[in-house]
Write an enzyme that holds these catalytic residues in place. Sequence first.
Site, PDB file in Angstrom:
ATOM      1  N   ASP A 201       4.721  -3.882  12.239  1.00 38.48           N
ATOM      2  CA  ASP A 201       3.888  -5.086  12.173  1.00 38.48           C
ATOM      3  C   ASP A 201       3.545  -5.535  13.592  1.00 38.48           C
ATOM      4  OD1 ASP A 201       3.111  -7.451  10.147  1.00 38.48           O
ATOM      5  OD2 ASP A 201       3.760  -8.317  12.042  1.00 38.48           O
ATOM      6  N   GLU A 244      -2.078  -6.491   9.329  1.00 34.15           N
ATOM      7  CA  GLU A 244      -1.619  -5.859  10.573  1.00 34.15           C
ATOM      8  C   GLU A 244      -0.295  -5.149  10.349  1.00 34.15           C
ATOM      9  OE1 GLU A 244      -0.339 -10.209  10.638  1.00 34.15           O
ATOM     10  OE2 GLU A 244      -2.153  -9.098  10.154  1.00 34.15           O
TER      11      GLU A 244
END
Length: 406
Positions: A201, A244
């Site tokens: 992430d 993301e």
Amino acid sequence: MLHANWAIEQERLDALARFDILDSPEEEAFERVARLVCRILDVPMSTVAFLDGHRQWFKARQGIDACETARGPAICNFTIGRAEPLIITDTLRDGRFCENPFVTGPPHVRFYAGFPLRSAEGQNIGTLCAMAPAPRSITADEIVILQDLAAVVMDALELRQLASVDGLTGALSRRAFRDAATRQLSLAKRHRHEASCLLLDLDHFKAVNDSYGHATGDKVLAESIATCRSLLRESDLIGRIGGEEFAVMLPLTGREAALGVAEKLRSAISAQHFSAAERSFSITASCGLSTFSPAMTDLDTMLQRADQALYAAKEQGRDRCVAAAVAEVESSLGRRVLKAGQIVFNSGRSVIDCTVKRLSEQGASLAIMNTAGVPERFKLAIAADGFSKTCEIAGKAGGELEVRFA
């Protein structure tokens, strides 16, 4: 709600689950529809929303800051129960909504036009809606146009089912990653090979979009994943499973070797440099990993343990890799489901809506808007199944609870 209505709701959630759309990355096809709604109706707010057991989650939004809200008070929660659009020209003059928190408070909705997003089987899985902070009428032609746009959204969902590659980063789509990773895990189980899974992430990525714009954010995503792909083997899989957030499946890779790969990816991402608005900046990433063991019954269990490790990495300060402990005993919480549930406590006087994401005879995984205020012991009710069991919290990660049945 009567049992028959709960059964209908479960059919709706089953239809929603088949599209695997919840918490997926932004996609231009849906954003474009939201922009068109604003332009056609000349309103400042529009959303493409999908509703699970406890929330409405926005796949696309214009003029709305939050990416999700509680389902209970959402006007869209009324829309999904209808066959026809829900048109409210002035919410303050409508007894159903005049005291609604989204009317009396932000975003102060006065005009609302919601159109059900209906699956081919006839299930309303979400809504396309237009909103404004002032009363407004809507013409018959505008209604027809928005009905067509709702159909465009459903067409895009169907096409998304067929996509195997994320158009921005070149990583596998979420569904394609799940399919390929499941096959790799099956081979590992059959031949007793090692395998590991990473969840990666990008830290504080929202700040990149806010500070430099979405075009720069897209460049950061694309180049970061290109960097990762250059360091992975051809047999490794990388898929985009969130805005993301990316998953990496490493076949024939044990825990220590996987941790080495994770550190290599993390270091490579932090070594990148970007420029925008005459400023240069860099980013960091957090990573959680899990390793295949006899306790790993399926990919979802592996991803769940990697997600818990990722959450720990963020809690410890980000820009680091954390490996989940090796599971020595069965830790699976059962099959993957999508069910509307309720957390009941305080002798039945307190009820919190939740979404049951995994379920077994031993326990469950629950998603809620906020874990604050949830007691360590409560009853979990799933009305559609006539299910009610006392349980206790075994773990927390973000907005999810892992519970064991008492």
